[in-house]
Scaffold this motif. Structure first.
Motif, mmCIF file in Angstrom:
data_model
loop_
_atom_site.group_PDB
_atom_site.id
_atom_site.type_symbol
_atom_site.label_atom_id
_atom_site.label_comp_id
_atom_site.label_asym_id
_atom_site.label_seq_id
_atom_site.Cartn_x
_atom_site.Cartn_y
_atom_site.Cartn_z
ATOM 1 N N VAL A 131 -4.946 5.711 4.066
ATOM 2 C CA VAL A 131 -3.488 5.646 3.958
ATOM 3 C C VAL A 131 -2.966 4.563 4.884
ATOM 4 N N GLY A 132 -1.832 3.981 4.477
ATOM 5 C CA GLY A 132 -1.196 2.921 5.252
ATOM 6 C C GLY A 132 0.008 2.404 4.509
ATOM 7 N N ILE A 133 0.257 1.096 4.630
ATOM 8 C CA ILE A 133 1.443 0.524 3.992
ATOM 9 C C ILE A 133 1.337 0.525 2.473
ATOM 10 N N ASN A 134 0.136 0.675 1.939
ATOM 11 C CA ASN A 134 -0.056 0.721 0.488
ATOM 12 C C ASN A 134 -0.058 2.143 -0.059
ATOM 13 N N GLY A 135 0.382 3.121 0.731
ATOM 14 C CA GLY A 135 0.343 4.512 0.304
ATOM 15 C C GLY A 135 -1.065 5.062 0.455
ATOM 16 N N GLY A 151 -8.723 4.579 -7.007
ATOM 17 C CA GLY A 151 -7.389 4.995 -7.409
ATOM 18 C C GLY A 151 -6.392 4.790 -6.295
ATOM 19 N N THR A 152 -5.090 4.799 -6.675
ATOM 20 C CA THR A 152 -4.025 4.614 -5.692
ATOM 21 C C THR A 152 -2.839 5.503 -6.022
ATOM 22 N N PHE A 153 -2.039 5.755 -5.009
ATOM 23 C CA PHE A 153 -0.731 6.362 -5.196
ATOM 24 C C PHE A 153 0.173 5.774 -4.136
ATOM 25 N N ASN A 154 1.239 5.117 -4.576
ATOM 26 C CA ASN A 154 2.174 4.506 -3.647
ATOM 27 C C ASN A 154 3.560 5.015 -3.952
ATOM 28 N N ASN A 155 4.128 5.758 -2.997
ATOM 29 C CA ASN A 155 5.478 6.289 -3.199
ATOM 30 C C ASN A 155 6.539 5.361 -2.625
ATOM 31 N N GLY A 156 6.148 4.139 -2.261
ATOM 32 C CA GLY A 156 7.102 3.158 -1.773
ATOM 33 C C GLY A 156 7.305 3.161 -0.276
ATOM 34 N N SER A 157 6.570 4.011 0.433
ATOM 35 C CA SER A 157 6.713 4.007 1.888
ATOM 36 C C SER A 157 5.340 4.022 2.551
#
Length: 168
Positions: A131-135, A151-157
Motif C-alpha cells: 500500500v502507498g500512494i497507488n492504493g 491486481g490493484t485497487f485505488n480509491n484515490g487516496s
C-alpha cells in the motif's frame, strides 16, 4: 508480537518487552539505531527493522535481553515497511519493493525489485500486498527474482498501513 514478547520500534531503535504478564509489561532489551526506525518484522530468532538511513538491519533476538545486529542491507532510498516470509525480507519505500534473500542473515542479498511507491507491505503465500500512494497493489512474488503485478485497487487516496486476515 511473538510469543511472550512485543517488539516496538520508533525513535532510534528497537525495544523488546516481556508481556507474559500483560498487566506489567517489562522492558528487557534494546537495540539502538543511528536513525529513526520505521517498521519491524519478527521471524524466528531475528527481528528485521528498517530505518530512516535506508537500511534493513537484521537483529538476532535469540537472547531478547541482548539483541545484536548480525546483518544489514542498504535499501535504495527511504524504506518505510518490512515483512518477512520464508527466506525473504520484503522492504518497501518510495523507491519500490525490494525482495532480499535472508537465508544467510549475516549476508543478505538483493533478489528482485518491483517499481512502486509504497508505505507498507505484508506477505501471504505467493503475494505481497503493498500500500502507498497507488492504493493497494497485489504483487505476485512466486518468482522472487521477477515479481509481477496481479491486481490493484485505488480509491484515490494514499494508504499507509495494511493487515490481512484470511481472505481479507
Amino acid at each position: 508480537m511473538s510469543g511472550n514478547y512485543a517488539y516496538v520500534v520508533g525513535g532510534a531503535g528497537l525495544e523488546i518487552f516481556d508481556i507474559s504478564n500483560p498487566y506489567v509489561p517489562t522492558l528487557i532489551g534494546t537495540y539502538s539505531s543511528l536513525g529513526e526506525v520505521y517498521d519491524v518484522s519478527v521471524s524466528g530468532n531475528y527481528a528485521f527493522i528498517v530505518e530512516e538511513w535506508g537500511d534493513l538491519k537484521i537483529i538476532n533476538i535469540n537472547n531478547p535481553n541482548f539483541p545484536q545486529q548480525v546483518g544489514a542491507h542498504t535499501y535504495n532510498g527511504l524504506p518505510s515497511g518490512v515483512s518477512v516470509s520464508g527466506n525473504y525480507a520484503y522492504v518497501v519505500g518510495y523507491n519500490g519493493l525490494e525482495i532480499i534473500d535472508i537465508y544467510n542473515p549475516s549476508s543478505p542479498t538483493l533478489t528482485g525489485t518491483y517499481n512502486t511507491s509504497a508505505g507498507d507491505v505484508i506477505v501471504s503465500g505467493n503475494y505481497a500486498y503493498v500500500v502507498g500512494i497507488n492504493g493497494l497493489e497485489i504483487i505476485d512474488i512466486s518468482n522472487p527474482s521477477l515479481p509481477t503485478l496481479s491486481g490493484t485497487f485505488n480509491n484515490g487516496s494514499s494508504v499507509s498501513d495494511v493487515s490481512l486476515s484470511g481472505n481479507y
